[in-house]
Design an enzyme around this catalytic site. Sequence first.
Site, PDB file in Angstrom:
ATOM      1  N   ASP A  46       0.837  -1.194   0.000  1.00 30.55           N
ATOM      2  CA  ASP A  46       0.000   0.000   0.000  1.00 30.55           C
ATOM      3  C   ASP A  46       0.873   1.245   0.000  1.00 30.55           C
ATOM      4  O   ASP A  46       1.766   1.386   0.836  1.00 30.55           O
ATOM      5  CB  ASP A  46      -0.905   0.012   1.231  1.00 30.55           C
ATOM      6  CG  ASP A  46      -1.791   1.251   1.291  1.00 30.55           C
ATOM      7  OD1 ASP A  46      -2.901   1.193   0.739  1.00 30.55           O
ATOM      8  OD2 ASP A  46      -1.361   2.259   1.873  1.00 30.55           O
ATOM      9  N   TYR A  51       3.019  10.209  -0.559  1.00 33.25           N
ATOM     10  CA  TYR A  51       4.067   9.738   0.345  1.00 33.25           C
ATOM     11  C   TYR A  51       5.430  10.002  -0.274  1.00 33.25           C
ATOM     12  O   TYR A  51       5.695   9.592  -1.400  1.00 33.25           O
ATOM     13  CB  TYR A  51       3.939   8.235   0.607  1.00 33.25           C
ATOM     14  CG  TYR A  51       2.672   7.769   1.259  1.00 33.25           C
ATOM     15  CD1 TYR A  51       1.802   8.645   1.886  1.00 33.25           C
ATOM     16  CD2 TYR A  51       2.336   6.411   1.248  1.00 33.25           C
ATOM     17  CE1 TYR A  51       0.637   8.189   2.480  1.00 33.25           C
ATOM     18  CE2 TYR A  51       1.177   5.955   1.856  1.00 33.25           C
ATOM     19  CZ  TYR A  51       0.327   6.843   2.456  1.00 33.25           C
ATOM     20  OH  TYR A  51      -0.838   6.395   3.044  1.00 33.25           O
ATOM     21  N   HIS A 121      -8.134   9.094  -1.945  1.00 31.75           N
ATOM     22  CA  HIS A 121      -7.457   9.114  -0.645  1.00 31.75           C
ATOM     23  C   HIS A 121      -8.290   9.814   0.427  1.00 31.75           C
ATOM     24  O   HIS A 121      -8.443   9.314   1.539  1.00 31.75           O
ATOM     25  CB  HIS A 121      -6.097   9.806  -0.809  1.00 31.75           C
ATOM     26  CG  HIS A 121      -5.124   9.509   0.276  1.00 31.75           C
ATOM     27  ND1 HIS A 121      -3.782   9.819   0.181  1.00 31.75           N
ATOM     28  CD2 HIS A 121      -5.277   8.928   1.489  1.00 31.75           C
ATOM     29  CE1 HIS A 121      -3.166   9.438   1.299  1.00 31.75           C
ATOM     30  NE2 HIS A 121      -4.047   8.909   2.103  1.00 31.75           N
ATOM     31  N   ASN A 152     -10.972   7.086   3.884  1.00 27.94           N
ATOM     32  CA  ASN A 152     -11.383   8.230   4.710  1.00 27.94           C
ATOM     33  C   ASN A 152     -12.712   8.849   4.255  1.00 27.94           C
ATOM     34  O   ASN A 152     -12.930  10.051   4.406  1.00 27.94           O
ATOM     35  CB  ASN A 152     -10.288   9.307   4.713  1.00 27.94           C
ATOM     36  CG  ASN A 152      -8.991   8.811   5.288  1.00 27.94           C
ATOM     37  OD1 ASN A 152      -8.906   8.430   6.453  1.00 27.94           O
ATOM     38  ND2 ASN A 152      -7.948   8.769   4.463  1.00 27.94           N
ATOM     39  N   LEU A 209      -1.608  -0.412  13.897  1.00 26.70           N
ATOM     40  CA  LEU A 209      -0.863  -0.540  15.150  1.00 26.70           C
ATOM     41  C   LEU A 209      -0.818   0.780  15.919  1.00 26.70           C
ATOM     42  O   LEU A 209       0.028   0.972  16.787  1.00 26.70           O
ATOM     43  CB  LEU A 209       0.555  -1.055  14.876  1.00 26.70           C
ATOM     44  CG  LEU A 209       0.611  -2.468  14.278  1.00 26.70           C
ATOM     45  CD1 LEU A 209       2.044  -2.854  13.931  1.00 26.70           C
ATOM     46  CD2 LEU A 209       0.015  -3.487  15.239  1.00 26.70           C
ATOM     47  N   THR A 215       2.380  -1.998  19.466  1.00 28.44           N
ATOM     48  CA  THR A 215       3.536  -2.898  19.516  1.00 28.44           C
ATOM     49  C   THR A 215       3.993  -3.103  20.948  1.00 28.44           C
ATOM     50  O   THR A 215       4.838  -3.956  21.225  1.00 28.44           O
ATOM     51  CB  THR A 215       4.720  -2.326  18.714  1.00 28.44           C
ATOM     52  OG1 THR A 215       5.183  -1.127  19.362  1.00 28.44           O
ATOM     53  CG2 THR A 215       4.312  -2.010  17.284  1.00 28.44           C
ATOM     54  N   GLY A 216       3.472  -2.271  21.878  1.00 20.24           N
ATOM     55  CA  GLY A 216       3.892  -2.345  23.270  1.00 20.24           C
ATOM     56  C   GLY A 216       5.098  -1.493  23.590  1.00 20.24           C
ATOM     57  O   GLY A 216       5.570  -1.468  24.733  1.00 20.24           O
ATOM     58  N   LYS A 217       5.581  -0.755  22.588  1.00 15.99           N
ATOM     59  CA  LYS A 217       6.809   0.036  22.786  1.00 15.99           C
ATOM     60  C   LYS A 217       6.566   1.261  23.655  1.00 15.99           C
ATOM     61  O   LYS A 217       7.452   1.680  24.404  1.00 15.99           O
ATOM     62  CB  LYS A 217       7.350   0.457  21.418  1.00 15.99           C
ATOM     63  CG  LYS A 217       8.597   1.323  21.488  1.00 15.99           C
ATOM     64  CD  LYS A 217       9.080   1.700  20.093  1.00 15.99           C
ATOM     65  CE  LYS A 217      10.303   2.610  20.155  1.00 15.99           C
ATOM     66  NZ  LYS A 217      10.773   3.010  18.801  1.00 15.99           N
TER      67      LYS A 217
END
Length: 317
Positions: A46, A51, A121, A152, A209, A215-217
């Site tokens: 994707d 970008y 987009h 969106n 995420l 991720t728990g970071k």
Amino acid sequence: MTRIGTSDLDVLPLSLGGNVFGWTADRDTSFAVLDAFVDGGGDFIDTADSYSSWAPGNEGGESETIVGEWLASRRPAGVVVATKVSQHPKFRGLAASNVRKAAEASLARLGVDEIDLYYAHFDDETVPLEETVAAFGQLVEDGLVRHIAVSNYSADRIREWIEIARRTGAALPVAVQPHYNLVHRNEVEDTIIPVAEEFGLGLVPYYSLASGFLTGKYRSTDVEGQSSPRAHGAAKYATPAGLRVIDALQEIGDVHDASIAATSLAWLRAQPTVVAPIASARNVDQVPDLLAGARLELSDDEVHRLNQVSEWTPART
């Protein structure tokens, strides 16, 4: 493999996000990430024409260019590439002429004859929706785009797009890309998923995420000293309620010998109409967890537990 909505596109249920290519991942690192993703069975990428226009020195299209150069050098079989239009600095909005020019520019950067999945987009209410629907339909008729999708868009605007397409005979969207994850659920579940179920659209969620929170970071709202560009976006979820979600993911993941990230992606895959969560990797070391998330199957009880613990979301506050 999972089918994207009513299309003929079958993919591993994970989409590799290209937003980091040309931004936090340079060309060589991006190539390595793409290699690791495909070597591990991934086949859905994707990106977007904008970008990464936000990065200093960039003008937009950097991610597509890297993906295109990688495709040309590797020539991988069966890889599905999705890109988007409306936010590139030189191709803003969804007027028909702009959609056409932007699609042609994306095709050139990607080095392909046809875009597999082309998203609007962001909605552009300054342009009549009939004009945008017709422009996307013409791209399909002319063989520049294989399937179309929206990102969106509100439920009402998705319905309107589909009504116009049916009435005029234009190509119907096959997918919708919303912001959706364990700590951002309400709007999608209340409005977008019902529309996706009604019209056979596949959900391809972004921020799967939560900018890295899942991720728990990030276990503190204090991001002082953090160098990651996403740290502030992730740390806002590190409230007591958000950390209860992380604890539950940790406990369930441990049962499966899986990471917090993989478990979070597995929960998302278990939700109605979800086809392939989007997740990005800034380096090769992050790829295995993402691929594990495409294959991990949670029990009904585990999904239910995560549903309950994540009923809190900042969207309700």
